[in-house]
Enzyme design. Structure first.
Site, PDB file in Angstrom:
ATOM      1  N   GLY A   1      -2.404   8.162   1.328  1.00 13.94           N
ATOM      2  CA  GLY A   1      -2.512   7.793   2.711  1.00 13.94           C
ATOM      3  C   GLY A   1      -3.802   7.264   3.070  1.00 13.94           C
TER       4      GLY A   1
ATOM      5  N   ASN B   1      -3.594 -38.042 -32.002  1.00 15.96           N
ATOM      6  CA  ASN B   1      -4.635 -37.227 -32.151  1.00 15.96           C
ATOM      7  C   ASN B   1      -4.360 -35.855 -32.969  1.00 15.96           C
ATOM      8  OD1 ASN B   1      -3.148 -36.045 -30.316  1.00 15.96           O
ATOM      9  ND2 ASN B   1      -4.905 -34.916 -29.197  1.00 15.96           N
TER      10      ASN B   1
ATOM     11  N   ARG C   1       6.264  -3.154  -0.870  1.00  9.37           N
ATOM     12  CA  ARG C   1       7.111  -4.059  -0.060  1.00  9.37           C
ATOM     13  C   ARG C   1       6.898  -5.325  -0.589  1.00  9.37           C
ATOM     14  NH1 ARG C   1       4.953  -1.334   5.540  1.00  9.37           N
ATOM     15  NH2 ARG C   1       3.173  -0.841   4.071  1.00  9.37           N
TER      16      ARG C   1
ATOM     17  N   TYR D   1      -1.068 -42.689 -23.845  1.00 11.71           N
ATOM     18  CA  TYR D   1      -1.653 -41.376 -24.010  1.00 11.71           C
ATOM     19  C   TYR D   1      -2.927 -41.561 -24.618  1.00 11.71           C
ATOM     20  CZ  TYR D   1      -2.326 -36.767 -25.766  1.00 11.71           C
ATOM     21  OH  TYR D   1      -3.169 -35.436 -26.127  1.00 11.71           O
TER      22      TYR D   1
ATOM     23  N   ASN E   1      -2.309  -1.423  16.265  1.00 13.43           N
ATOM     24  CA  ASN E   1      -3.720  -1.158  15.691  1.00 13.43           C
ATOM     25  C   ASN E   1      -3.767  -2.063  14.467  1.00 13.43           C
ATOM     26  OD1 ASN E   1      -5.591   0.205  13.909  1.00 13.43           O
ATOM     27  ND2 ASN E   1      -4.259   1.601  12.992  1.00 13.43           N
TER      28      ASN E   1
ATOM     29  N   ALA F   1      -6.520   0.581  -2.337  1.00 10.34           N
ATOM     30  CA  ALA F   1      -5.601   1.288  -3.374  1.00 10.34           C
ATOM     31  C   ALA F   1      -4.135   1.297  -3.347  1.00 10.34           C
ATOM     32  CB  ALA F   1      -6.086   2.725  -3.157  1.00 10.34           C
TER      33      ALA F   1
ATOM     34  N   ASN G   1      -9.943 -52.950 -22.641  1.00  7.96           N
ATOM     35  CA  ASN G   1      -8.590 -52.939 -22.091  1.00  7.96           C
ATOM     36  C   ASN G   1      -7.626 -52.362 -22.911  1.00  7.96           C
ATOM     37  OD1 ASN G   1      -6.879 -54.341 -19.867  1.00  7.96           O
ATOM     38  ND2 ASN G   1      -5.787 -54.779 -21.667  1.00  7.96           N
TER      39      ASN G   1
HETATM   40  C1  UD1 Z   1      -1.648   0.701   8.657  1.00  7.30           C
HETATM   41  C2  UD1 Z   1      -1.890   1.556   9.719  1.00  7.30           C
HETATM   42  C3  UD1 Z   1      -1.241   0.995  10.824  1.00  7.30           C
HETATM   43  C4  UD1 Z   1      -1.749  -0.305  11.201  1.00  7.30           C
HETATM   44  C5  UD1 Z   1      -1.713  -1.131   9.883  1.00  7.30           C
HETATM   45  C6  UD1 Z   1      -2.250  -2.791  10.143  1.00  7.30           C
HETATM   46  C7  UD1 Z   1      -2.015   3.773   8.819  1.00  7.30           C
HETATM   47  C8  UD1 Z   1      -1.540   5.251   8.715  1.00  7.30           C
HETATM   48  N1  UD1 Z   1      -1.515   2.794   9.520  1.00  7.30           N
HETATM   49  O1  UD1 Z   1      -0.300   0.735   8.222  1.00  7.30           O
HETATM   50  O2  UD1 Z   1      -1.546   1.978  12.000  1.00  7.30           O
HETATM   51  O3  UD1 Z   1      -1.071  -0.876  12.419  1.00  7.30           O
HETATM   52  O4  UD1 Z   1      -2.256  -0.597   8.935  1.00  7.30           O
HETATM   53  O5  UD1 Z   1      -2.161  -3.387   9.156  1.00  7.30           O
HETATM   54  O6  UD1 Z   1      -3.295   3.870   8.525  1.00  7.30           O
HETATM   55  N2  UD1 Z   1      -4.272   2.238   1.244  1.00  7.30           N
HETATM   56  C9  UD1 Z   1      -4.859   2.771   0.386  1.00  7.30           C
HETATM   57  N3  UD1 Z   1      -4.556   4.157  -0.082  1.00  7.30           N
HETATM   58  C10 UD1 Z   1      -3.459   4.736   0.415  1.00  7.30           C
HETATM   59  C11 UD1 Z   1      -2.622   4.187   1.443  1.00  7.30           C
HETATM   60  C12 UD1 Z   1      -3.033   2.775   1.774  1.00  7.30           C
HETATM   61  O7  UD1 Z   1      -6.026   2.514  -0.083  1.00  7.30           O
HETATM   62  O8  UD1 Z   1      -3.199   5.968   0.175  1.00  7.30           O
HETATM   63  C13 UD1 Z   1      -4.706   0.582   1.533  1.00  7.30           C
HETATM   64  C14 UD1 Z   1      -3.782  -0.144   1.146  1.00  7.30           C
HETATM   65  O9  UD1 Z   1      -4.015  -0.897   0.100  1.00  7.30           O
HETATM   66  C15 UD1 Z   1      -3.865  -1.285   2.417  1.00  7.30           C
HETATM   67  C16 UD1 Z   1      -4.398  -0.307   3.457  1.00  7.30           C
HETATM   68  O10 UD1 Z   1      -5.042   0.595   2.986  1.00  7.30           O
HETATM   69  O11 UD1 Z   1      -4.725  -2.081   1.988  1.00  7.30           O
HETATM   70  C17 UD1 Z   1      -3.422   0.124   4.747  1.00  7.30           C
HETATM   71  O12 UD1 Z   1      -2.206   0.252   3.948  1.00  7.30           O
HETATM   72  P1  UD1 Z   1      -0.856   0.076   4.250  1.00  7.30           P
HETATM   73  O13 UD1 Z   1       0.334   0.877   3.441  1.00  7.30           O
HETATM   74  O14 UD1 Z   1      -0.509  -1.404   4.187  1.00  7.30           O
HETATM   75  O15 UD1 Z   1      -0.771   0.802   5.825  1.00  7.30           O
HETATM   76  P2  UD1 Z   1       0.261   0.118   6.875  1.00  7.30           P
HETATM   77  O16 UD1 Z   1       1.784   0.824   6.871  1.00  7.30           O
HETATM   78  O17 UD1 Z   1       0.159  -1.682   7.044  1.00  7.30           O
HETATM   79 CA    CA Z   2      -0.625  -2.927   5.732  1.00  7.44          CA
END
Ligand code: UD1
Ligand code: CA
Length: 457
Positions: free
Chosen positions: A78, A386, A16, A366, A170, A11, A377
């Site tokens: 989050g 065309n 970035r 062409y 992680n 989502a 040929n």
């Molecule tokens: C996250 C982890 C981090 C880990 C890393 C690995 C958390 C808080 N952190 O950080 O520990 O090392 O992934 O790649 O989980 N997303 C949603 N909804 C939201 C936020 C994110 O669907 O509200 C989805 C994003 O689209 C993405 C995934 O969750 O596909 C991870 O989110 P992202 O913001 O990339 O997390 P990181 O900062 O990479």
């Molecule tokens: Ca990520």
């Protein structure tokens, strides 16, 4: 085996990436990241897959279609909040749930299987997939106690300088006891630097409630790269490309320099084929056996049959049959069909046309909207005219005909078999079988005239 479920987090906006395209839709070796994830998830045969969508929800849904159920996360609060949105589908169900990010396209299903096995072996309520990173920058860190038991995950932004030293990261992939996961989600808070519901906090919550949490460490950090920006995107492409090219080499394909050949995940190549540097093979392309594809050729969504040579050419949505050859520097545009042993030479452009068996279109020509029979040929500099400025018109040329150089065939026009079109002719009328057409002004020679031209004095 325990019932398996999967939740794909997709989502986020991907700020970035600085892109109009939603992050999980950015392609890695021709396929959107989230599709790679879906492919891997399907390989572990979950009973249900829920993808959490938000930014670009419609586009992500269109990409994955009926391979998943969808939970909408209207506001991105989050990763923990994202998982909460799947409650309607999964809350209270017995089984093990894989939670995986849409931005980790390199994970393999073998690793996911091992994660499930480890999780079951440890009888854990949650198991984190972790890796040792040389440069852990940007990832959550795994904190273990003195005897190595996992205590919690700390996000980089919340980490103390000592915690930031930890190199075990992680990967953002986990197995959870499904019932306990949704119970623990209710206890999440936003008490952290980013003010978000972190999924990572579930680990500490489960542990504090007396449940077993575990961490399974892969020995391959590269597999767990999370793509947050375009630098990571290029790294992911590079790793995936190497993986793809190695697999083709195992199958009998030769690469002169595998580092500079760009083969999409979806492409098939037959044994004994040689791929030279700078070649891009994209989309639904299939290359047969014993082919040679020379430098800088770009082939998209096309079928190239066995023993075909393509020299430094561009081919789109076309078919090239057995033992034909194309190029150098030819351009086959969509809906071109080159039949067996036909020869397409340099600086030839063909579009929406069929070229018959053993027909030769050798130079600077062409061919648009035309059907050419076999063993024709086509002379240098011929143009199948065309387009009248408004409409496209079709031209036909029968078998065994001979088209001299610099002929214009003004479509629509039908030229029968065994005909000859004299060099320099502009053909506007049909030509019947065995006839020769000549359509050019007679030559006039003016005696001594060259001597009178001032610029020749
Ligand atoms: C996250 C982890 C981090 C880990 C890393 C690995 C958390 C808080 N952190 O950080 O520990 O090392 O992934 O790649 O989980 N997303 C949603 N909804 C939201 C936020 C994110 O669907 O509200 C989805 C994003 O689209 C993405 C995934 O969750 O596909 C991870 O989110 P992202 O913001 O990339 O997390 P990181 O900062 O990479
Ligand atoms: Ca990520």
């Amino acid at each position: 085996m325990d019932e398996r479920y999967a939740i794909i987090l997709a989502a986020g906006k991907g700020t970035r990436m600085k892109s109009k395209l939603y992050k999980v839709l950015h392609p890695v070796c021709g396929k959107p990241m989230v599709e790679h994830i879906m492919n891997r998830v399907e390989e572990i045969t979950p009973r249900e897959v829920v993808t959490v969508v938000g930014y670009g929800a419609d586009e992500v849904k269109a990409q994955l279609a009926n391979r998943s159920e969808y939970a909408l996360q209207a506001e991105q609060l989050g990763t923990g909040h994202a998982v909460m949105q799947a409650a309607d589908f999964l809350k209270g169900k017995k089984g093990t749930t894989l939670v995986i990010s849409g931005d980790t396209p390199l994970l393999t299903s073998e690793t996911l299987d091992q994660l499930f096995e480890y999780h079951q072996g440890k009888n854990a309520s949650a198991t984190i997939l972790t890796a040792q990173a040389e440069d852990p920058d940007g990832y959550g860190r795994i904190l273990r106690d003195r005897v190595g038991i996992v205590e919690k995950i700390v996000e980089q932004k919340d980490a103390s300088p000592e915690e930031a030293q930890v190199k075990e990261i992680n990967t953002g992939t986990y197995c959870f006891d499904n019932e306990l996961l949704f119970e623990a989600l209710d206890k999440l808070t936003t008490d952290n630097v980013q003010g978000e519901y972190y999924l990572t906090d579930i680990i500490e919550i489960l542990k504090d409630n007396g449940h077993i949490v575990a961490a399974y460490q892969t020995n391959d950090f590269e597999e767990s790269i999370g793509v947050n920006d375009r630098i990571a995107l290029s790294q992911a492409n590079e790793i995936m490309r190497k993986r793809i090219n190695r697999q083709h080499m195992r199958n009998g394909v030769s690469f002169i320099d595998p580092n500079t050949s760009y083969i999409d995940d979806s492409v098939k190549i037959g044994a004994e084929t040689i791929i030279e540097p700078g070649v891009s093979l994209k989309g639904a392309t299939v290359i047969g056996e014993n082919c040679v594809i020379t430098q800088n050729s770009q082939i998209t969504d096309s079928i190239i049959e066995d023993s075909v040579t393509v020299k430094s050419s561009t081919i789109e949505k076309s078919t090239v049959h057995l033992q034909a050859d194309v190029g150098p520097y030819a351009h086959l545009r969509p809906k071109t069909e080159i039949n067996q042993q036909a020869h397409i030479g340099n600086f030839v452009e063909i579009k929406n046309a069929v070229i018959g068996e053993k027909t030769k279109v050798g130079h600077l020509t062409y061919v648009g909207d035309a059907t050419l029979g076999k063993e024709i040929n086509v002379g240098c500099g011929t143009v199948f005219v065309n387009y009248d400025g408004k409409n496209k018109h079709h031209t036909t040329v029968g078998d065994h005909s001979f088209i001299g150089s610099a002929v214009n065939l003004i479509g629509p026009v039908n030229v029968a078999s065994n005909t000859c079109l004299a060099a320099g002719s502009t053909i506007t009328d049909d030509v019947l079988e065995n006839d020769m057409a000549i359509a050019r002004a007679r030559q006039v020679n003016k005696e001594g005239y060259a001597k009178r031209l001032p610029f020749l004095q």
